[in-house]
Write a protein that holds these residues in place. Sequence first.
Motif, short mmCIF file in Angstrom:
data_model
loop_
_atom_site.label_atom_id
_atom_site.label_comp_id
_atom_site.label_asym_id
_atom_site.label_seq_id
_atom_site.Cartn_x
_atom_site.Cartn_y
_atom_site.Cartn_z
N ILE A 62 0.86 -1.19 0.00
CA ILE A 62 0.00 0.00 0.00
C ILE A 62 0.89 1.24 0.00
O ILE A 62 1.85 1.33 0.76
CB ILE A 62 -1.01 0.00 1.17
CG1 ILE A 62 -1.98 1.18 1.00
CG2 ILE A 62 -0.32 0.04 2.54
CD1 ILE A 62 -3.24 1.09 1.85
N ALA A 63 0.55 2.18 -0.90
CA ALA A 63 1.27 3.47 -0.94
C ALA A 63 0.22 4.55 -0.69
O ALA A 63 -0.22 4.75 0.44
CB ALA A 63 2.00 3.64 -2.26
N GLY A 64 -0.27 5.22 -1.74
CA GLY A 64 -1.32 6.22 -1.54
C GLY A 64 -2.59 5.57 -1.01
O GLY A 64 -3.29 6.11 -0.15
N THR B 21 -5.44 5.15 -2.42
CA THR B 21 -6.73 5.73 -2.79
C THR B 21 -7.61 4.76 -3.59
O THR B 21 -8.83 4.83 -3.51
CB THR B 21 -6.55 7.02 -3.61
OG1 THR B 21 -5.69 6.76 -4.71
CG2 THR B 21 -5.94 8.12 -2.76
N LEU C 188 -7.83 0.99 -0.99
CA LEU C 188 -8.73 1.03 0.17
C LEU C 188 -10.19 1.09 -0.27
O LEU C 188 -11.07 0.50 0.35
CB LEU C 188 -8.38 2.20 1.09
CG LEU C 188 -7.07 2.00 1.85
CD1 LEU C 188 -6.63 3.29 2.53
CD2 LEU C 188 -7.21 0.88 2.89
N ASP D 197 3.02 -1.47 4.08
CA ASP D 197 3.01 -0.01 3.88
C ASP D 197 4.41 0.46 3.49
O ASP D 197 5.34 0.42 4.29
CB ASP D 197 2.55 0.67 5.18
CG ASP D 197 2.49 2.19 5.07
OD1 ASP D 197 2.97 2.73 4.06
OD2 ASP D 197 1.97 2.82 6.01
N ASN E 17 5.15 3.53 2.37
CA ASN E 17 5.22 4.99 2.31
C ASN E 17 6.51 5.59 2.88
O ASN E 17 6.86 6.70 2.52
CB ASN E 17 4.00 5.61 2.99
CG ASN E 17 2.78 5.58 2.08
OD1 ASN E 17 2.77 6.24 1.05
ND2 ASN E 17 1.78 4.78 2.44
N LEU F 229 -7.05 13.68 -4.41
CA LEU F 229 -6.53 12.37 -4.79
C LEU F 229 -5.11 12.47 -5.34
O LEU F 229 -4.26 11.63 -5.04
CB LEU F 229 -7.45 11.71 -5.82
CG LEU F 229 -8.80 11.25 -5.26
CD1 LEU F 229 -9.74 10.84 -6.40
CD2 LEU F 229 -8.64 10.10 -4.29
N ARG F 230 -4.84 13.50 -6.11
CA ARG F 230 -3.49 13.65 -6.67
C ARG F 230 -2.45 13.87 -5.58
O ARG F 230 -1.29 13.55 -5.75
CB ARG F 230 -3.45 14.82 -7.68
CG ARG F 230 -4.20 14.54 -8.98
CD ARG F 230 -3.89 15.59 -10.04
NE ARG F 230 -4.36 16.92 -9.69
CZ ARG F 230 -5.55 17.43 -9.99
NH1 ARG F 230 -6.42 16.70 -10.67
NH2 ARG F 230 -5.88 18.66 -9.65
N ASN F 231 -2.88 14.45 -4.46
CA ASN F 231 -1.96 14.65 -3.34
C ASN F 231 -1.56 13.34 -2.67
O ASN F 231 -0.57 13.27 -1.95
CB ASN F 231 -2.59 15.56 -2.28
CG ASN F 231 -2.43 17.02 -2.62
OD1 ASN F 231 -1.54 17.38 -3.39
ND2 ASN F 231 -3.27 17.86 -2.04
N LYS F 232 -2.35 12.32 -2.85
CA LYS F 232 -2.10 11.04 -2.17
C LYS F 232 -1.59 9.99 -3.16
O LYS F 232 -0.73 9.17 -2.81
CB LYS F 232 -3.42 10.57 -1.55
CG LYS F 232 -3.26 9.68 -0.35
CD LYS F 232 -3.07 10.49 0.93
CE LYS F 232 -2.88 9.62 2.15
NZ LYS F 232 -1.54 9.00 2.22
#
Lengths: 168, 328
Positions: free
Chosen positions: B27-29, B31, B34, B49, B51, B102-105
């Motif tokens: 898992i990264a962003g 969006t 999840l 994770d 990140n 969404l683009r921020n994540k």
Amino acid sequence: MHTQLTINGENHDLEADERTTLLDALRQHLRLTGTKKGCDHGQCGACTVIVNGRRINSCLTLACMHDGDEIVTIEGIGTATDLSVLQQAFLSADGFQCGYCTPGQICSATAMLEEVKAGWPSHVSDRLDGAPELSDEEIGERMSGNLCRCACYPNIVAAIRAAAGSAA
Amino acid sequence: MRPFDYVRPSGMPEATREASRAGSAFIAGGTNLLDLMKLEVMAPDRLVDINRLDMGECSATPAGGLRIGALVTNSDLAADEHVRRDYPLLSRALLAGASGQLRNKATTGGNLLQRTRCYYFYDTSAPCNKREPGSGCSAIGGATRLHAILGASEHCIATHPSDMAVAMQALDAAVEIENVEGQTRSVPLSDFYRLPGDTPQVETVLGSGDLITAVVLPAPVKGSQIYRKVRDRASYAFALVSVAAVVGVEDGTIGSVALAFGGVAPRPWRDHEAERILAGERPSDELFARFADEILREARGQGGNDFKIPLLRRTLIATLQSATDESR
């Protein structure tokens, strides 16, 4: 699972199941109910909060992924007696009807104005370089992740335009 | 959401090792993942994770290109000075996708690996060969507005939803992958995605534990770069059809040319053979029409998406006209 979050400048120790989204952690565990749950699938923007300076959908991220992060929610943006410039602008321009999407709109717009200050272009920007001009079309595009089912869009745009102008 | 174990590896060998265990997912962003986990379309036993791994930077390559770390967010990539100057096509494609939040994540690696938005893939009460191999395809004979006209099979007609990947396809990007043994390999994006055939559940060449560490762009080529996206709403909607074009014209003839198409196929669509029709020729509407004929030679509508055939034709011709405008 234990997660440490800084929310609106205060330290919070969260004990929650791994499945807990940041949104549910805020609302159900920490009782910060200003952040709203709309669709719970990242489509409406009602749950928008600011994490490490960036606006995100709090429904599409797990609280445990944010250990040590700094979060700003609508409760940290202003209070009834000390409104932020954007909050006052939403009141003055009548930028809402039912108000359910408003905390998300205001968190989103607060961070969006910082993105503009940083010179980020948008889909409707004529040029990718230079300082973006905050036209109504630009505001609409940059705020397209926040829906308002009362369709108060014209007044939301007016509020953001006014707040951006007064901050400049 | 089904219960899962959550692990946060501190470094690379640990990350790929954790992910190589059965039932694991990176898992990264998050969006897309999840969202799918909430609907139980995906139900990993453990989330790895990544990140906090060191993959969040863009850097110039010795070859004059750009290496984009897998964790660079879509926002940061779209706003990156180097990308805005040398690969405006990529900035434009990123900005045409999703929403500011969404683009921020969303990350570069995650964007490549996002799943289709086929309604039936999302509906766990409907048969879907991608979600449940062998169960059948509900889209065929169903609502097909979003579906593929190229590259589909009798088992799956889903499209790949990314805008970013379409631009990267036209820019000749390569995907850098690290495996569980710590070895790194580079796969051209044109070889990264697999067509559905009779195994639509297998979408890429990634193996167990493989981690995308970066996307590498070659040095920019001279010419116009245009991303044109057609969708049902003015913002925050997936492409019905999109065209990414890199076209260089010298002395009145087309030199370098690369075109990729989104919203029409199970992967960002590119046809190197067809591009030869354009290379070395003087730009004209007649030439563009011949190119469109070749691109669409095997296009097949499913009913609800029949409109995509003329729409792609018109959009690609219009994009080629804009890209060669100054030289005509």
